[in-house]
Write a protein that holds these residues in place. Structure first.
Motif, mmCIF file in Angstrom:
data_model
loop_
_atom_site.group_PDB
_atom_site.id
_atom_site.type_symbol
_atom_site.label_atom_id
_atom_site.label_comp_id
_atom_site.label_asym_id
_atom_site.label_seq_id
_atom_site.Cartn_x
_atom_site.Cartn_y
_atom_site.Cartn_z
ATOM 1 N N UNK A 1 0.919 -0.994 -0.045
ATOM 2 C CA UNK A 1 0.018 0.100 -0.101
ATOM 3 C C UNK A 1 0.897 1.272 0.105
ATOM 4 N N UNK A 2 0.700 2.202 -1.072
ATOM 5 C CA UNK A 2 1.394 3.331 -0.770
ATOM 6 C C UNK A 2 0.946 4.170 0.287
ATOM 7 N N UNK A 3 1.745 5.292 0.339
ATOM 8 C CA UNK A 3 1.682 6.407 1.724
ATOM 9 C C UNK A 3 0.338 6.879 1.473
ATOM 10 N N UNK A 4 -0.315 7.356 0.361
ATOM 11 C CA UNK A 4 -1.436 8.168 0.161
ATOM 12 C C UNK A 4 -2.455 7.114 0.333
ATOM 13 N N UNK A 5 -2.435 5.976 -0.077
ATOM 14 C CA UNK A 5 -3.589 5.233 0.605
ATOM 15 C C UNK A 5 -3.607 4.894 2.029
ATOM 16 N N UNK A 6 -2.610 4.736 2.600
ATOM 17 C CA UNK A 6 -2.178 4.627 4.111
ATOM 18 C C UNK A 6 -2.936 5.943 4.771
ATOM 19 N N UNK A 54 7.101 17.119 1.778
ATOM 20 C CA UNK A 54 6.986 17.013 0.151
ATOM 21 C C UNK A 54 5.841 17.796 -0.138
ATOM 22 N N UNK A 55 4.771 17.774 0.228
ATOM 23 C CA UNK A 55 3.592 18.384 -0.138
ATOM 24 C C UNK A 55 3.866 19.698 -0.467
ATOM 25 N N UNK A 56 4.579 20.374 0.020
ATOM 26 C CA UNK A 56 5.052 22.103 -0.144
ATOM 27 C C UNK A 56 5.501 22.096 -1.447
ATOM 28 N N UNK A 57 6.195 21.083 -2.253
ATOM 29 C CA UNK A 57 6.376 20.964 -3.451
ATOM 30 C C UNK A 57 5.519 21.257 -4.669
ATOM 31 N N UNK A 112 -7.620 18.678 -1.536
ATOM 32 C CA UNK A 112 -6.615 19.567 -1.888
ATOM 33 C C UNK A 112 -5.043 19.116 -1.946
ATOM 34 N N UNK A 113 -4.884 18.187 -1.226
ATOM 35 C CA UNK A 113 -3.333 17.644 -0.936
ATOM 36 C C UNK A 113 -3.140 16.281 -1.411
ATOM 37 N N UNK A 114 -4.116 15.296 -1.084
ATOM 38 C CA UNK A 114 -3.711 13.742 -1.494
ATOM 39 C C UNK A 114 -3.705 13.716 -3.065
ATOM 40 N N UNK A 115 -4.739 14.429 -3.625
ATOM 41 C CA UNK A 115 -4.599 13.949 -5.110
ATOM 42 C C UNK A 115 -3.298 14.439 -5.953
ATOM 43 N N UNK A 116 -2.903 15.726 -5.387
ATOM 44 C CA UNK A 116 -1.774 16.150 -5.959
ATOM 45 C C UNK A 116 -0.300 15.239 -5.691
ATOM 46 N N UNK A 121 6.695 10.904 -6.722
ATOM 47 C CA UNK A 121 7.571 9.693 -6.813
ATOM 48 C C UNK A 121 7.497 9.314 -5.342
ATOM 49 N N UNK A 122 7.101 7.950 -5.127
ATOM 50 C CA UNK A 122 7.204 7.542 -3.524
ATOM 51 C C UNK A 122 8.408 7.659 -2.968
#
Length: 153
Positions: A1-6, A54-57, A112-116, A121-122
């Motif tokens: 499971x990737x981090x976004x899914x977690x 990472x999201x700040x990018x 707003x955040x997770x889709x982006x 890259x993981x």
């Protein structure tokens, strides 16, 4: 499971804990307060240490700053919840306030955040999702000790 899914799974788990709290008999609610605090503390740790940098990018920095402020509010409410877990009126009011803050935070994050972040890259997070969860679990234990230290026995 990737981090976004977690993270999304943790959102669903928090929703389930709030629902369980609403439906639980009074004698089970103090323990559910602890479970809520543990789950939300772990989630916040993952976001603050690995996700938000990472999201700040890929997301406006002011959005991330606001999310960090919401985490601060949640942390204060969690400390209050642990202190009030045996005081029914205070506990109920705190749970309602916490649930509203958490629901708003999760909705904004999922919109707003997770889709982006799915575009990132993981490897940008520095660790695999399982390593992040393991590390956050250790941090959660320490954070819970600090939160619980302010709670009456």
């Amino acid at each position: 499971m990737n981090l976004i899914d977690v993270l999304i799974q943790q959102h669903r788990d928090a929703e389930a804990l709030f629902e369980a709290y609403r439906n639980a008999p009074d004698e089970e609610k103090p323990e559910l307060c602890v479970r809520l605090a543990e789950a939300l503390t772990m989630h916040s740790t993952i976001e603050e240490r690995w996700v938000y940098p990472v999201a700040r990018s890929v997301v406006d920095g002011s959005r991330i700053d606001f999310a960090v402020e919401e985490h601060g509010e949640m942390t204060q409410l969690l400390a209050e919840l642990l202190r009030a877990r045996r005081d029914v009126p205070r506990r109920e009011a705190t749970v309602r306030e916490l649930e509203a803050v958490v629901a708003n935070h999760m909705a904004e994050e999922e919109r707003e955040v997770l889709p982006r972040l799915r575009q990132v890259d993981a490897g940008a997070f520095g660790l695999s999702s399982s390593e992040i969860v393991r590390s956050a679990s250790d941090a959660r234990r320490e954070a819970m000790r600090q939160l619980d230290a302010s709670s009456p026995r």
